[in-house]
Design an enzyme around this catalytic site. Structure first.
Site: not given
Length: 245
Positions: A163, A192, A211
């Protein structure tokens, strides 16, 4: 009426859990479907940093033929923060590669952890040549802050496939600039998609992916099936395995 939100993955940061609970909406995730994918990308980031692939690939793209000496993972210390499925998977890969593996967790599992040392957080971050984060997102301050970064080896590499909120990004940028740590491999960021002016973007000692740690074809299939099963379970009056609320 909405009855269930099934997240095809482990994270549920983008779901308002309190609102769902208030409205009586069941929220489920799909734990245990992508941990091997996550661990493999964590390893890939470690290797990319160890062999300075950012610099090498850029040099080849520019028409050069750089032959810089990197480092090996064998014999190095791998610190793992968190010992859920992905933490266990990367720890096992570290053992297989001949690394010394230290794990910081509130839930040690010594019966299934051959070759792994359990240690407290401070001991783990100080000993690690590679520090890989596999903790859940907390509601408090980042676990890797300026103090944590200053306690790490100057030669250490931070790996985050968990995370973005686990790391104080401003402190990380400063630590990388001043040489408090040697580099970072990041699959997650605080914001993001990555903003254009993020200083991490232009650092040659930082490897960044978008990601995608859990985004393999195999993991997507498992996650989709598990999410569908969770919905069926809720509609059948059962409690899915990955129930959040």
């Amino acid at each position: 009426m909405l009855k269930v939100i099934a997240r095809a993955g482990v994270g549920y940061d983008n779901v308002d859990i309190d609102a769902a609970a208030e409205l009586g909406i069941r929220v489920c995730n799909t734990p245990g479907v992508n941990h091997h994918a996550v661990a493999e990308l964590a390893l890939a980031l470690m290797l990319a940093c160890a062999r300075r692939l950012n610099t090498v690939l850029a040099g080849v793209d520019d028409g050069g033929w750089p032959r810089e000496a990197g480092t090996e993972l064998r014999g190095k210390s791998l610190g793992v923060i968190g010992y859920g499925p992905s933490g266990k998977a990367i720890a096992a890969l570290g053992v297989a590669l001949g690394m010394r593996v230290l794990v910081s967790t509130a839930h040690p599992d010594s019966e299934q952890s051959s070759g792994i040392e359990f240690a407290d957080f401070d001991t783990t971050i100080k000993a690690a040549d590679y520090l890989s984060l596999h903790s859940r997102a907390g509601k408090g301050d980042p676990i890797i802050d300026a103090a944590s970064l200053s306690a790490m080896k100057n030669s250490a590499i931070l790996i985050n496939t968990a995370r973005g909120s686990l790391v104080d990004e401003a402190a990380l940028v400063e630590a990388l600039k001043t040489g408090e740590i040697a580099g970072a491999g990041l699959d997650v960021l605080q914001r993001e998609p990555m903003v254009e002016d993020n200083p991490l973007r232009t650092m040659s000692n930082v490897v960044i992916t978008s990601h995608l740690a859990g985004q393999t074809l195999e993991a997507r299939e498992r996650a989709g099936v598990a999410a569908a099963q969770a919905i069926i379970d809720v509609l059948d009056g059962k409690t899915p395995q990955g129930t959040v609320v």
